[in-house]
Scaffold this motif. Structure first.
Motif, mmCIF file in Angstrom:
data_model
loop_
_atom_site.group_PDB
_atom_site.id
_atom_site.type_symbol
_atom_site.label_atom_id
_atom_site.label_comp_id
_atom_site.label_asym_id
_atom_site.label_seq_id
_atom_site.Cartn_x
_atom_site.Cartn_y
_atom_site.Cartn_z
ATOM 1 N N TYR A 38 1.024 -1.343 -0.046
ATOM 2 C CA TYR A 38 0.019 0.010 -0.254
ATOM 3 C C TYR A 38 0.775 1.318 -0.131
ATOM 4 O O TYR A 38 1.690 1.347 0.693
ATOM 5 C CB TYR A 38 -0.794 0.143 1.196
ATOM 6 C CG TYR A 38 -1.894 -1.183 1.503
ATOM 7 C CD1 TYR A 38 -3.069 -0.843 1.055
ATOM 8 C CD2 TYR A 38 -1.541 -2.395 1.937
ATOM 9 C CE1 TYR A 38 -4.101 -1.945 1.239
ATOM 10 C CE2 TYR A 38 -2.448 -3.346 2.013
ATOM 11 C CZ TYR A 38 -3.600 -3.353 1.457
ATOM 12 O OH TYR A 38 -4.576 -4.119 1.926
ATOM 13 N N ASN A 39 0.497 2.206 -0.506
ATOM 14 C CA ASN A 39 0.967 3.672 -0.746
ATOM 15 C C ASN A 39 0.532 4.060 0.826
ATOM 16 O O ASN A 39 -0.437 4.115 1.220
ATOM 17 C CB ASN A 39 0.459 4.670 -1.816
ATOM 18 C CG ASN A 39 1.152 5.654 -1.876
ATOM 19 O OD1 ASN A 39 1.763 6.272 -0.809
ATOM 20 N ND2 ASN A 39 1.211 6.316 -2.824
ATOM 21 N N ALA A 40 1.540 4.378 1.256
ATOM 22 C CA ALA A 40 1.482 5.050 2.990
ATOM 23 C C ALA A 40 0.107 5.976 2.927
ATOM 24 O O ALA A 40 -0.429 6.138 3.922
ATOM 25 C CB ALA A 40 2.585 5.345 3.646
ATOM 26 N N THR A 41 0.270 6.711 1.649
ATOM 27 C CA THR A 41 -0.706 7.926 1.803
ATOM 28 C C THR A 41 -2.177 7.339 2.013
ATOM 29 O O THR A 41 -3.136 8.095 2.388
ATOM 30 C CB THR A 41 -0.852 8.852 0.498
ATOM 31 O OG1 THR A 41 -0.706 7.815 -0.718
ATOM 32 C CG2 THR A 41 0.536 9.599 0.482
ATOM 33 N N ASN A 42 -2.260 6.023 1.373
ATOM 34 C CA ASN A 42 -3.697 5.412 1.512
ATOM 35 C C ASN A 42 -3.817 4.604 2.874
ATOM 36 O O ASN A 42 -5.043 4.227 2.886
ATOM 37 C CB ASN A 42 -3.834 4.498 0.303
ATOM 38 C CG ASN A 42 -3.671 5.124 -0.996
ATOM 39 O OD1 ASN A 42 -4.065 6.283 -0.923
ATOM 40 N ND2 ASN A 42 -3.472 4.630 -2.055
ATOM 41 N N GLY B 57 10.952 3.368 0.990
ATOM 42 C CA GLY B 57 11.354 3.444 -0.284
ATOM 43 C C GLY B 57 10.019 3.021 -0.853
ATOM 44 O O GLY B 57 9.221 2.597 -0.466
ATOM 45 N N SER B 58 10.085 2.629 -2.445
ATOM 46 C CA SER B 58 9.111 2.517 -2.983
ATOM 47 C C SER B 58 9.278 0.993 -3.436
ATOM 48 O O SER B 58 10.049 0.075 -2.796
ATOM 49 C CB SER B 58 9.022 3.364 -4.375
ATOM 50 O OG SER B 58 8.000 3.078 -5.088
ATOM 51 N N ALA B 59 8.338 0.388 -4.459
ATOM 52 C CA ALA B 59 8.401 -1.046 -4.642
ATOM 53 C C ALA B 59 9.469 -1.268 -5.424
ATOM 54 O O ALA B 59 9.446 -0.310 -6.634
ATOM 55 C CB ALA B 59 7.021 -1.482 -5.013
ATOM 56 N N ILE C 160 4.534 1.380 1.708
ATOM 57 C CA ILE C 160 5.846 1.973 0.951
ATOM 58 C C ILE C 160 5.754 3.584 1.162
ATOM 59 O O ILE C 160 4.874 3.995 1.121
ATOM 60 C CB ILE C 160 5.951 1.498 -0.619
ATOM 61 C CG1 ILE C 160 4.680 1.889 -1.159
ATOM 62 C CG2 ILE C 160 6.299 0.301 -0.585
ATOM 63 C CD1 ILE C 160 4.813 1.448 -2.724
ATOM 64 N N GLU C 161 6.743 4.175 0.936
ATOM 65 C CA GLU C 161 6.912 5.565 1.174
ATOM 66 C C GLU C 161 6.520 5.903 2.394
ATOM 67 O O GLU C 161 5.743 6.780 2.697
ATOM 68 C CB GLU C 161 6.410 6.326 -0.121
ATOM 69 C CG GLU C 161 7.141 6.077 -1.487
ATOM 70 C CD GLU C 161 6.784 6.826 -2.545
ATOM 71 O OE1 GLU C 161 5.697 7.857 -2.211
ATOM 72 O OE2 GLU C 161 7.684 6.794 -3.475
ATOM 73 N N ALA C 162 6.728 5.070 3.545
ATOM 74 C CA ALA C 162 6.356 5.177 4.652
ATOM 75 C C ALA C 162 7.811 5.499 5.553
ATOM 76 O O ALA C 162 8.412 4.524 5.809
ATOM 77 C CB ALA C 162 5.629 4.045 5.447
HETATM 78 C C1 LIG Z 1 1.632 7.581 -3.075
HETATM 79 O O1 LIG Z 1 0.576 8.684 -3.250
HETATM 80 C C2 LIG Z 1 1.208 9.983 -3.208
HETATM 81 C C3 LIG Z 1 -0.305 10.913 -3.235
HETATM 82 O O2 LIG Z 1 -1.237 10.478 -4.098
HETATM 83 C C4 LIG Z 1 1.710 10.288 -4.615
HETATM 84 O O3 LIG Z 1 2.346 11.507 -4.726
HETATM 85 C C5 LIG Z 1 3.045 9.244 -4.644
HETATM 86 O O4 LIG Z 1 3.760 9.292 -5.947
HETATM 87 C C6 LIG Z 1 2.781 7.889 -4.565
HETATM 88 N N1 LIG Z 1 3.824 6.724 -4.335
HETATM 89 C C7 LIG Z 1 3.948 5.838 -5.071
HETATM 90 C C8 LIG Z 1 4.894 5.018 -4.938
HETATM 91 O O5 LIG Z 1 2.936 5.311 -6.010
#
Ligand SMILES: *[C@@H]1O[C@H](CO)[C@@H](O)[C@H](O)[C@H]1NC(C)=O
Ligand SMILES: Cc1cc2nc3c(=O)[nH]c(=O)nc-3n(C[C@H](O)[C@H](O)[C@H](O)COP(=O)(O)OP(=O)(O)OC[C@H]3O[C@@H](n4cnc5c(N)ncnc54)[C@H](O)[C@@H]3O)c2cc1C
Ligand SMILES: *[C@@H]1O[C@H](CO)[C@@H](O)[C@H](O)[C@H]1NC(C)=O
Ligand SMILES: *[C@@H]1O[C@H](CO)[C@@H](O)[C@H](O)[C@H]1NC(C)=O
Ligand SMILES: *[C@@H]1O[C@H](CO)[C@@H](O)[C@H](O)[C@H]1NC(C)=O
Ligand SMILES: *[C@@H]1O[C@H](CO)[C@@H](O)[C@H](O)[C@H]1NC(C)=O
Length: 542
Positions: free
Chosen positions: A37-41, A78-80, A235-237
């Motif tokens: 999951y994207n940490a933003t979600n 980091g990212s995936a 990720i991105e957490a």
């Molecule tokens: C995660 O979500 C944010 C906000 O929508 C976005 O800027 C970012 O690129 C996303 N990261 C990934 C790895 O998808």
């Protein structure tokens, strides 16, 4: 995706039958993406049984194993890998990923130690196993003996096999690797141990986390072995600090997402927080959370949770010294496949690369070449076990986890380390005198030894300690096996629980007082699996 096919190979070694079960499928298995999951979600507040900081080499097998029976959250800054498939999922990407400019999100985060040596650490799901050389070799017996952990050797073996049947391959030997193999044997690094994942004195071909189709299979694929419905990987957490309740009991983690929002992840009763953020990341997080040397915490105004003078201390990095030879014929690029292991703990590996240079005409080796020249460069790499020298890590910022701490390794401070390097480079000198290496000589080159070196060559007089020592010091760089900062017996106990705290462990390279085997990733993945199984057993026994 179906289960991976297993191939069972039997090898006869020293009157002992070793059965190896290695991966055979070269397909990347991205099943784990269902749990990413994207940490933003993710919710701003949530509960789990276990929270693991760092989806790296040790963190992934740990998370997969705990998820068998419990809810697990992995926080990875980091990212995936799929965000940079060419860089982290292919053998060809190994050089590029290290050359890429660091924009704060790229998979290889650069840093320079206080020693002035450039270094990198992983910043991607799968951790440094996604940017490393892929060499896979189990720990030496001495390591278990000195680690301060009580090992059940049958469980250790099973944990290694659990890793190996999914992401470890037997390489097809490339030309330069075969030459090095012969040269090692001729120079007396015997016996010939064939292909083996064991740490054996002599010369062997080892396993790789690259398959023979040019794909990397890092620790990230071990996530697939977990119960994905119990596993959430953010990720991105960026974990910022550990939340402590009374009695220095860890109760969760504060982390931020890429939009800068702050989340709190908390653990349920009997749950734990496990730091697997690597040898730089884990001591940094302990310090940021108030676990560390009192004067250092005070100077950064970090509220003290538990004083421990050893957090961030005993940071060590194994020196790497190399020689580069310009090959007189085209060589395929190769990652290390072969290692020479001496009885006095020197390890010799090798790589080859194809590099473009522009040379003015006339260039003696390829007289009529005009444009940029493709050169094949054959490299012999020396490292040694340990090291004995060490330094420390310190916070630069107590407010921003993204500001890397400083770290000093004090290469060769202990004279025994320098003596080991000298011994190892003498062995490299002996290798250059072997018949196997004749092929690398240039017929038209006068003087020297017939080799065309790129960069420094060895001192002419290998017996001269002073010039060998000067060579070791002036050519030192990192083999990226840095470790320490949360040593067993000093920061964590034999079960890797952080001393003076509750519900908190560290499981990664920061716990090592010496780098295991010739290369550490095998043992890091084994430990992730091993400790998690022990945690499950302990809890089930309650
Ligand atoms: C995660 O979500 C944010 C906000 O929508 C976005 O800027 C970012 O690129 C996303 N990261 C990934 C790895 O998808
Ligand atoms: C270029 C290179 C080549 C190498 N070659 C080899 C080799 O061929 N063979 C071998 O055995 N070993 C090799 N190594 C060494 C080996 O890869 C490492 O020792 C090992 O991967 C470290 O594992 P770890 O679990 O301790 O940390 P890592 O695998 O680095 O995992 C730490 C993870 O934590 C994450 N993290 C850190 N801080 C935070 C935070 N605050 N919040 C959230 N996440 C965080 C990081 O992004 C990372 O994913 C190499 C290393 C490098 C860098
Ligand atoms: C390590 O090995 C040595 C010799 O083999 C032995 O004397 C010692 O007790 C061992 N130490 C541990 C911690 O197992
Ligand atoms: C360049 O070198 C090759 C091989 O050495 C030779 O066959 C060829 O004739 C040379 N070309 C010129 C223009 O000299
Ligand atoms: C090599 O170095 C050793 C030790 O310093 C010295 O005794 C010897 O004379 C040197 N040999 C040559 C050929 O210079
Ligand atoms: C899973 O958890 C249940 C209940 O907590 C326990 O009874 C069982 O033994 C556990 N199994 C494993 C494999 O840990």
């Amino acid at each position: 995706m179906g289960p991976l096919l297993l191939i069972v190979l039997s090898y006869l070694f020293h009157h002992q039958l070793e059965v190896l079960a290695l991966a055979t499928s070269s397909d990347h298995d991205f099943s784990y993406m269902k749990s990413v999951y994207n940490a933003t979600n993710l919710p701003l507040k949530e509960e789990y049984d276990y929270i693991i900081v760092g989806g790296g080499t040790a963190g992934c097998p740990l998370a997969a194993t705990l998820s068998a029976n419990y809810s697990v959250l992995v926080l990875e800054r980091g990212s995936a890998p799929l965000s940079y498939p060419q860089l982290v999922l292919t053998t060809d990407g190994t050089v590029d990923v290290l050359l890429q400019e660091d924009d704060g999100k790229t998979p290889a985060q650069r840093f320079i130690s206080e020693d002035g040596i450039a270094n990198v650490r992983g910043r991607v799901l799968g951790g440094s196993s996604m940017i490393n050389g892929g060499f896979y070799s189990r720990a030496d017996d001495q390591f278990y003996n000195q680690s301060g952990i009580h090992w059940d050797m049958d469980a250790v073996k099973e944990a290694y096999q659990w890793v190996e049947d999914t992401i470890v391959f037997q390489p097809n030997l490339l030309v330069w690797q075969s030459i090095v193999r012969e040269a090692l044997l001729e120079a007396g690094v015997d016996p010939d141990n064939g292909f083996s994942l064991q740490h054996l004195v002599g010369t062997k071909t080892s396993g790789l986390t690259f398959d023979n189709e040019g794909k990397r299979h890092g620790a990230v694929e071990l996530l697939n072995k977990g119960e994905l419905k119990n596993l959430k990987v953010a990720i991105e957490a960026y974990a910022e600090r550990i939340i402590f309740s009374s009695k220095a009991s860890a109760s969760g983690i504060v982390y931020s997402d890429s939009m800068g929002r702050t989340h709190e992840a908390l653990i349920r009763d009997e749950g734990e927080v496990i730091l697997s953020a690597g040898a730089i990341g884990s001591p940094q997080l302990l310090l940021l959370s108030g676990v560390g040397p009192l004067p250092h915490l005070s100077s950064h105004k970090v509220p003290v949770v538990s004083q421990n003078p050893n957090v961030g201390n005993f940071m060590a990095d194994n020196p790497r010294n190399i020689i580069n030879i310009v090959a007189p014929f085209a060589l395929d690029a190769s990652v290390g496949q072969v290692v020479g292991i001496t009885s006095d703990f020197n390890y010799i590996e090798a790589v080859s690369s194809v590099t473009s240079f522009s040379f003015p005409q006339p260039f003696s080796f390829y007289p009529n070449n005009t444009g940029p020249l493709e050169l094949s460069v054959a490299t012999i790499v020396e490292k040694f076990s340990g090291p004995l020298s060490s330094g420390s890590l310190q916070l630069v910022s107590s407010a921003d986890v993204k500001v890397s701490p400083t770290v000093r390794f004090n290469y060769f401070e202990d004279p025994k380390d320098l003596a080991r390097c000298v011994r190892g480079m003498r062995l490299v000198g002996d290798m250059l005198k072997t018949d196997a290496m004749e092929r690398l000589k240039l017929e038209d080159l006068e003087g020297a030894d017939g080799f065309k070196f790129l960069g420094p060559s060895l001192p002419r007089n290998l017996s001269d300690d002073a010039s060998m020592e000067a060579f070791c010091r002036s050519t030192v760089t990192t083999i990226w096996h840095y470790h320490g900062g949360c040593l067993v017996g000093k920061v964590v106990d034999g079960d890797l629980r952080v001393l003076g705290t509750n519900s908190l462990r560290v499981v990664d390279g920061s716990i090592f007082n010496t780098s295991p085997g010739t290369n550490p990733q095998a043992t890091l993945m084994m430990i992730g699996r091993y400790i998690a199984l022990r945690m499950l057993q302990e809890r089930a026994a309650k």
